[in-house]
Every structure is written in structure tokens, then in C-alpha cells.
Design an enzyme around this catalytic site. Structure first.
Site, PDB file in Angstrom:
ATOM      1  N   ARG A   1      18.343   4.436  -3.807  1.00 39.79           N
ATOM      2  CA  ARG A   1      19.188   2.947  -4.726  1.00 39.79           C
ATOM      3  C   ARG A   1      19.556   3.754  -6.592  1.00 39.79           C
ATOM      4  O   ARG A   1      19.857   2.704  -6.623  1.00 39.79           O
ATOM      5  CB  ARG A   1      18.571   1.620  -4.968  1.00 39.79           C
ATOM      6  CG  ARG A   1      18.297   1.811  -3.668  1.00 39.79           C
ATOM      7  CD  ARG A   1      17.659  -0.123  -3.763  1.00 39.79           C
ATOM      8  NE  ARG A   1      17.826  -0.864  -4.173  1.00 39.79           N
ATOM      9  CZ  ARG A   1      18.168  -1.968  -3.661  1.00 39.79           C
ATOM     10  NH1 ARG A   1      19.358  -1.980  -3.048  1.00 39.79           N
ATOM     11  NH2 ARG A   1      19.356  -2.156  -5.012  1.00 39.79           N
TER      12      ARG A   1
ATOM     13  N   PRO B   1      -2.706   6.161   3.304  1.00 40.49           N
ATOM     14  CA  PRO B   1      -2.607   4.800   2.454  1.00 40.49           C
ATOM     15  C   PRO B   1      -4.102   5.469   1.944  1.00 40.49           C
ATOM     16  O   PRO B   1      -3.946   4.471   0.691  1.00 40.49           O
ATOM     17  CB  PRO B   1      -3.741   4.165   3.642  1.00 40.49           C
ATOM     18  CG  PRO B   1      -3.385   5.186   5.517  1.00 40.49           C
ATOM     19  CD  PRO B   1      -2.550   6.429   4.454  1.00 40.49           C
TER      20      PRO B   1
ATOM     21  N   ASP C   1      18.099  -5.494 -10.008  1.00 40.77           N
ATOM     22  CA  ASP C   1      16.373  -5.137  -9.850  1.00 40.77           C
ATOM     23  C   ASP C   1      15.228  -6.585  -9.451  1.00 40.77           C
ATOM     24  O   ASP C   1      15.193  -5.917 -10.820  1.00 40.77           O
ATOM     25  CB  ASP C   1      16.164  -4.370  -8.237  1.00 40.77           C
ATOM     26  CG  ASP C   1      16.987  -4.502  -6.865  1.00 40.77           C
ATOM     27  OD1 ASP C   1      18.606  -4.934  -7.090  1.00 40.77           O
ATOM     28  OD2 ASP C   1      17.070  -3.251  -6.630  1.00 40.77           O
TER      29      ASP C   1
ATOM     30  N   GLU D   1      -4.918  10.281  13.515  1.00 41.27           N
ATOM     31  CA  GLU D   1      -5.996   8.999  12.773  1.00 41.27           C
ATOM     32  C   GLU D   1      -5.768  10.000  10.609  1.00 41.27           C
ATOM     33  O   GLU D   1      -6.741   9.245  10.437  1.00 41.27           O
ATOM     34  CB  GLU D   1      -7.253   9.319  13.296  1.00 41.27           C
ATOM     35  CG  GLU D   1      -7.055   9.144  14.586  1.00 41.27           C
ATOM     36  CD  GLU D   1      -6.914   7.697  14.965  1.00 41.27           C
ATOM     37  OE1 GLU D   1      -6.050   7.447  15.692  1.00 41.27           O
ATOM     38  OE2 GLU D   1      -7.525   6.276  13.919  1.00 41.27           O
TER      39      GLU D   1
END
Ligand code: ADE
Length: 303
Positions: free
Chosen positions: A206, A141, A221, A168
Site C-alpha cells: 500500500r 510471535p 490512513d 511449535e
């Protein structure tokens, strides 16, 4: 419902992808490092990713980090130095897995009979000579935010390694000495990098010519260059009328230029209503600016 003014806009359609003529054959091999390889079976066994593997546009090797441990209990985590809660992924099994796999040709996996007991030689103290052109991406993250531009950037590499963190966190030495890139798929915390890796494999695949049935689609898209950074407008299929809502007549007209113009206007309107901040950074034509201004938008509007 939006009131559409009829104003001539140049649609930013891309030409058909050259894969049909065999000019652009790109393939990617993904090496995924995880403690939970079984998580990938569903998403990778269906639809576009499944077909892309069948067509040999992509190949995916799942490497279980635990397979590269040699201690009796095959431990992959430890308590954090300095105290605190949670467990940290140990560096050595990750380094061993990644260095072993990436010094082998793409497609190599550890034979089942060699797991734990007959691992290729590896020196914990000596960094392996890793292929310099293969990104080693740590999913975290804290990484740079994944978006369509990053997907396009990654789709240019023939081989990508993705390390899925768990617990963690991952020992800092993995960040400092092994990973060449860190990517986050959004500002929220997942239980591990596996779902993030699936997202990246999907978005990158894709973009490979031939991965989608209909070649224009990936480039049109939302967020794609084919739409000039705009969101896609609405789509309709049968039935023509559903619960009292009609398909816009222009889509039934068979008039290709008018359909293209309508779609482009709808893309502008959709972007204006959903992500107006995109409009401030796009190179809008005079006609587009005029169209948006008639909808009440001003270039200096704050999102
Ligand atoms: N691991 C945990 N959360 C993540 C995120 N948002 N992106 C990438 N990897 C993650």
C-alpha cells in the site's frame, strides 16, 4: 456524538505523491518461504495486491520449503531435542530453500520438474553468500512488533524474504544464522507465519507510489505520517441520512478549508477517544494542545 469546538488547526496533509510525475517508481520483489503456498492464493489474487502485481509494482514468488527436501518422505519437521510436545521445523530445508533462491536473481523459482530431484547444488556446511541488502525476515510471535513505521522501513527495500514458521517453532539455527530480522504482527499466537506474511505484504505494498488508485489515501490512513500519527476521523458516503443519522453538514458545504479543519479536529478526537496514549508522544502544535485541553485532555494523562 462529539461536541466540536471551532478552532483553527493546521491540517497536516501531505502533498500529492510524485508518482504521477514519474519521479518515484519503487518496486519490491517478495520471496515467501512456506509449507503452505496455497494459503496465499485468495489474498494475493484480489484487490490492491492483485493490481499491484499487474502494474508490476510488486512481484511475489512463493517457495514451498518442502520442494527443497531430498529424503524419501520429504520431511520438514522433527521432534524437539530434550523432549516436550509439538514438532519443530528442521533447519536444512529452510536454509536450502532460502540460500538457493536468494543467490538467484529476483523472480527465480525452482522449475516444477526439478522439485526434489534436481535441486541446484547446495552445501549444508558452507553458508551461502547471500545479498547483504535483502532482509530475511522470520515471522514469529517473538519478533519485534509490526506497525506502520516498520511497514514504511520495509517498503524502502527492493527485495524482501519472509520465512513462515509452522508447528511449535523453528529450529534455533534459522534464527541465529539465517534470519536478519524477526517480526511479530501482534501479541497473540497464530498457527503459522503465513497470515503474518500476508499482513506485511499488504501493508508494505500500500505504501508504494501508484499501488492505490488515489495517491493520497495511503498517506492519510490511520497511523500514517500524513495524519501526523493520528487516527483517521469518520467517513460518510451516500445516502446523506441513514437510519436517522445525518452526514455532518460541513462535508456537504464544498468549503475545502473547513472540511480539512473539521477532519483534522475529528482525527484528534478519534485519537483521544480510541488511542489516547498516542497523543503523549506526538509533537502537537499549541492549537492542537489547546483544542484537546478543551476536550478535557491533559498532556500528563495516563492512558
Ligand atoms: N507466527 C505465529 N504467530 C505469529 C505472530 N503473532 N506474528 C508473526 N508470526 C507468527
Amino acid at each position: 456524538m462529539n461536541e466540536i469546538e471551532s478552532i483553527e488547526l493546521e491540517p497536516t496533509l501531505q502533498p500529492a505523491n510524485p508518482v504521477e510525475q514519474g519521479a518515484d517508481v519503487r518496486r519490491i520483489h517478495f520471496d515467501l518461504f512456506t509449507l503452505f503456498p496455497a494459503m496465499f492464493a485468495g489474498p494475493f489474487g484480489e484487490s490492491i495486491i492483485h493490481r499491484a502485481q499487474e502494474k508490476r509494482l510488486i512481484s511475489i514468488a512463493l517457495h514451498n520449503i518442502r520442494d527443497y527436501t531430498t529424503d524419501r518422505h520429504h520431511v520438514c519437521d522433527g521432534t524437539p531435542y530434550g523432549g516436550g510436545g509439538g514438532m519443530i521445523m528442521k533447519p536444512d530445508p529452510i536454509f536450502r530453500a532460502v540460500e538457493t533462491v536468494l543467490t538467484q536473481p529476483p523472480g527465480w523459482t525452482l522449475p516444477a520438474e526439478d522439485i526434489y530431484v534436481n535441486l541446484p547444488a547446495w552445501d549444508p556446511q558452507a553458508p551461502a553468500d547471500l545479498p547483504p541488502a535483502t532482509p530475511i525476515i522470520l515471522l514469529t510471535p517473538q519478533g519485534r512488533l509490526f506497525n506502520q513505521a516498520v511497514a514504511a522501513e520495509l517498503s524502502a527495500y527492493p527485495r524482501l524474504a519472509l520465512i513462515c514458521g509452522r508447528y511449535e517453532g523453528v529450529d534455533e539455527r534459522v534464527r541465529n544464522q539465517l534470519a536478519t530480522d524477526e517480526i511479530s504482527i501482534g501479541d497473540y499466537v497464530l498457527s503459522g507465519g503465513e497470515l503474518a506474511a500476508m499482513v506485511i505484504v499488504d501493508a508494505v505494498t500500500r505504501l508504494l507510489p501508484g499501488a492505490l488508485g488515489f495517491e493520497l489515501s495511503a498517506h492519510q490512513d490511520s497511523h500514517s505520517p500524513g495524519l501526523g500519527g493520528l487516527l483517521e476521523g469518520p467517513h460518510y458516503t451516500r445516502p446523506q441520512t441513514f437510519r436517522g443519522e445525518e452526514t455532518p453538514p460541513v462535508l456537504l458545504s464544498g468549503h475545502h478549508a473547513q472540511v480539512a479543519q473539521w477532519r483534522h479536529e475529528q482525527a484528534l478526537l478519534r485519537t483521544l477517544s480510541q488511542r489516547p496514549e498516542f497523543l503523549r508522544t506526538l509533537p502537537l502544535s499549541k492549537k492542537e494542545l489547546l483544542f484537546l485541553q478543551r476536550q478535557g485532555w491533559s498532556p500528563s494523562d495516563q492512558p
